[in-house]
Design a protein around this motif. Structure first.
Motif, PDB file in Angstrom:
ATOM      1  N   PHE A   1       0.852  -1.059  -0.106  1.00  0.00           N
ATOM      2  CA  PHE A   1      -0.170   0.101  -0.438  1.00  0.00           C
ATOM      3  C   PHE A   1       0.584   1.451  -0.070  1.00  0.00           C
ATOM      4  O   PHE A   1       0.695   2.273  -0.434  1.00  0.00           O
ATOM      5  N   GLU A   2       1.831   1.352   1.070  1.00  0.00           N
ATOM      6  CA  GLU A   2       2.796   2.294   1.069  1.00  0.00           C
ATOM      7  C   GLU A   2       3.563   3.035  -0.729  1.00  0.00           C
ATOM      8  O   GLU A   2       3.523   3.675  -0.155  1.00  0.00           O
ATOM      9  N   MET A   3       3.572   1.912  -0.433  1.00  0.00           N
ATOM     10  CA  MET A   3       4.661   1.786  -1.914  1.00  0.00           C
ATOM     11  C   MET A   3       4.041   2.653  -2.844  1.00  0.00           C
ATOM     12  O   MET A   3       4.261   3.631  -4.097  1.00  0.00           O
ATOM     13  N   VAL A   4       2.850   1.846  -3.478  1.00  0.00           N
ATOM     14  CA  VAL A   4       2.090   2.619  -4.281  1.00  0.00           C
ATOM     15  C   VAL A   4       1.868   4.017  -3.728  1.00  0.00           C
ATOM     16  O   VAL A   4       1.589   4.356  -5.031  1.00  0.00           O
ATOM     17  N   LEU A   5       1.236   4.362  -2.606  1.00  0.00           N
ATOM     18  CA  LEU A   5       0.590   5.024  -2.714  1.00  0.00           C
ATOM     19  C   LEU A   5       1.934   6.599  -2.575  1.00  0.00           C
ATOM     20  O   LEU A   5       2.242   7.580  -3.167  1.00  0.00           O
ATOM     21  N   MET A   6       3.056   6.540  -1.737  1.00  0.00           N
ATOM     22  CA  MET A   6       4.421   6.768  -2.348  1.00  0.00           C
ATOM     23  C   MET A   6       4.716   7.510  -3.588  1.00  0.00           C
ATOM     24  O   MET A   6       5.054   8.293  -4.449  1.00  0.00           O
TER      25      MET A   6
END
Length: 437
Positions: free
Chosen positions: A160-165
């Motif tokens: 999630f965090e990889m994609v959002l950043m």
């Protein structure tokens, strides 16, 4: 139809926030199933603990590598999401980068530039976390209680965090108007060349797609928290505030037992006194806890706050010597049972229907809780002030005082104390014989 995107955005926003509120209400209901406990004391210390532990991450940095990386992700993710306010305004009113209309270009550029640097740092930190979890395979992430869902849950959050950043940086890199300002594009200026040669229409399409997926992703992430160990993002603050402020070695006495002892010591008390006319005999309170409803609400809050990091288990001397106890599993089992009870209540129109199960026995075995040495290592290690030992002690109390099911060694010791006034099997008259040897 010009306002259709704004209407769609409003519907998605309302649905996302509405579902989150619904889950928060269910969460609060479940926590309130616990017994009441007075935690109104030492408020200055409680505020200090919340500021130091939850906000300042003071316990996390005791392990420098993971602590520093967590601080980067925590600070970066929180600060970057300030821009969500701009996205919401743009989505509702059809504007584009409304911040440029209300802030000087240089100041706006400073904010976005800071967000971009933090986004890159978060991305790097999350990748390192993924490597530690899946390539290096740190032992505490691979204990027996870390079954398919707990392991996958940890990775889902990282993805999630990889994609959002990544979406945030791509959104900025393909926004030609923003790039032309040459202010704030500290990182995205190096990503923009990847899209060189594309038409203005294509770039706009990529930017809009990244924008939409980014905001929808944030709403999905927000609602995923309820089902995830990352609920601690929200609960760490109240949990550290309501956490234990007494010395770790100080245990609470059962009020019911204290009353009985006081009555036994009162020469004027009549234990056989008749119940006053017109009143019913009081139902004796259960000693200890066999299910989640017997625990207090702070302990249930603890269970929901657990991030399954495994620091408690990695510090537990019982676990390190191969015994079955894992403090992390105690918290995970308590949360799983509490969720099961909550679903039972939902299915039975607000009333709990006995399902023949309980926390002690069906989730946590007596072997686990008797393996505990009561050393408080787990309490000291927890980065968000969770107290697994308090739950273990309550279940021990239930086994001893309700079931008379203490291990033989403890029964022998308690018999000796009752008969001899000491844990050893010697007559009181012989206790000082060692002086003559």
């Amino acid at each position: 139809m010009a306002y259709l995107p704004n209407i769609i955005f409003a519907i998605i926003l309302i649905a996302g926030i509405g579902y989150f509120v619904k889950n928060v209400k269910a969460l609060a209901r479940n926590i309130k199933l616990g017994k009441d406990v007075d935690v109104s004391d030492n408020k200055p210390q409680r505020w200090k603990n919340m500021a130091k532990i939850a906000l300042g991450q003071s316990k996390l940095v005791r392990r420098p590598v993971s602590g520093f990386l967590h601080v980067v992700v925590y600070v970066g993710f929180i600060i970057i999401n300030i821009e969500v306010l701009e996205i919401i305004i743009d989505g509702l009113f059809g504007t584009h980068r409304i911040g440029l209309s209300v802030l000087p270009t240089a100041l706006y550029g400073f904010f976005i530039g800071t967000f971009e640097v933090l986004a890159l740092l978060v991305l790097v930190a999350v990748i390192v976390f993924w490597i530690r979890r899946n390539v290096i395979k740190l032992a505490r992430f691979w204990k027996s209680e870390m079954t398919a869902w707990p392991k996958n849950d940890g990775n889902f959050i990282l993805y999630f965090e990889m994609v959002l950043m990544t979406l945030f940086l791509v959104m900025n890199a393909t926004d030609t108007h923003f790039q032309d300002l040459n202010s704030g594009n500290i990182i995205s200026q190096f990503i923009a060349p990847w899209f060189s040669g594309m038409s203005e229409t294509a770039l706009h399409g990529i930017e809009r797609t990244a924008w939409w997926i980014h905001i929808v992703g944030i709403l999905v992430f927000l609602n995923y928290l309820y089902f995830s160990k990352h609920l601690h993002i929200l609960l760490a603050f109240p949990n550290t505030f309501y956490g234990k402020v007494k010395p770790n070695g100080q245990f609470d006495n059962l009020e019911a037992v204290t009353k009985e002892v006081k009555m036994m010591m009162d020469p004027n008390a009549d234990p056989f006194a008749a119940t006053p006319e017109g009143t019913e005999d009081e139902v004796p309170e259960k000693f200890g806890a066999s299910d989640v409803q017997d625990l207090n609400w702070v302990q249930l809050l603890n269970a929901y706050t657990c991030t399954e990091c495994g620091r408690c288990t990695s510090e537990c001397p019982a676990n390190l010597t191969g015994k079955k106890l894992s403090p992390r599993k105690i918290m995970m089992d308590t949360r799983d049972r509490l969720e099961e009870v909550g679903k039972n209540i939902d299915a039975n129109k607000g009333e709990f229907k006995d399902d023949g199960k309980q926390l002690l026995g069906d989730y946590i075995t007596s072997e686990e809780i008797w393996a505990c040495t009561s050393c408080n290592a787990c309490v000291e290690a927890c980065p968000v002030s969770i107290d697994p030992l308090s739950i273990i002690i309550e279940m021990r109390r239930y086994l001893v005082m309700e079931q008379s099911a203490a291990p033989t060694e403890l029964n022998n010791m308690m018999t000796n104390i009752e008969n001899n006034g000491a844990p050893w099997p010697y007559n009181q008259m012989d206790r000082l014989n060692w002086k003559n040897e």
